[in-house]
Scaffold this motif. Structure first.
Motif: not given
Length: 180
Positions: A51, A53-54, A57, A120-121, A128
């Motif tokens: 989360l 890392r998101l 991003l 997205v993962v 991710l």
């Protein structure tokens, strides 16, 4: 008094130009370090790390959009990116609490499976995918654990993004008022 206004105008313009680049490189460096730690040192990310890392991003994508769009849309993107970074910073601070109190459960099974099922993962599993445990203690980097670094960087980014949103909005309003 006019001299102070001119100084502020230059600082205002300078911040509008430099802050998106600082945010872009901050996000890219943070993601690069995370990937290095994952792939070379086998520090596998937990669901809370994913989360965060998101959030990084979102910071990179938001900074790219801010650099590309006009000031009106850039202000909106800066504000929305600030909200996304604030959510990621809250997750990072929660991760710090989990590391400080290992008895706190991060919900490894349900949270990990839900995160790993996100679209997205599945598109970026090398970046991710959650495979680690939230309470795993890794050696500190420069005296701080990794989630502390993440929380500090994301919190600073939130402040810069909201400052940038205000500056861009004021610039847009000044242009609108000048046209009238």
């Amino acid at each position: 008094m006019q001299f102070q206004f001119l100084k502020w105008r230059r600082l205002d313009s300078y911040l509008i130009q430099i802050v998106p680049w600082v945010l872009l490189f901050t996000g890219l460096i943070s993601l690069t370090v995370a990937l290095f730690l994952q792939h070379f040192l086998q520090w596998y990310p937990c669901p809370l790390c994913v989360l965060q890392r998101l959030g990084f991003l979102a910071l990179v994508v938001g900074a790219l959009l801010i650099l590309r769009l006009s000031s009106g849309w850039s202000a909106l993107v800066a504000f929305l990116t600030g909200l996304a970074s604030a959510a990621a910073a809250a997750v990072a601070w929660h991760h710090v609490v989990v590391l400080a109190n290992p008895s706190v459960i991060c919900g490894i099974d349900p949270l990990e499976t839900k995160i790993n099922e996100l679209w997205v993962v599945q598109q970026l599993p090398w970046l991710l995918r959650a495979d680690g445990l939230c309470a795993t203690p890794y050696p500190p980097i420069a005296g701080y654990e990794l989630p502390v670094w993440s929380a500090m960087i994301l919190s600073g980014s939130v402040l810069l993004l909201f400052l940038l949103a205000v500056l861009l909005w004021c610039k847009r309003k000044a242009c609108c008022n000048a046209e009238k």
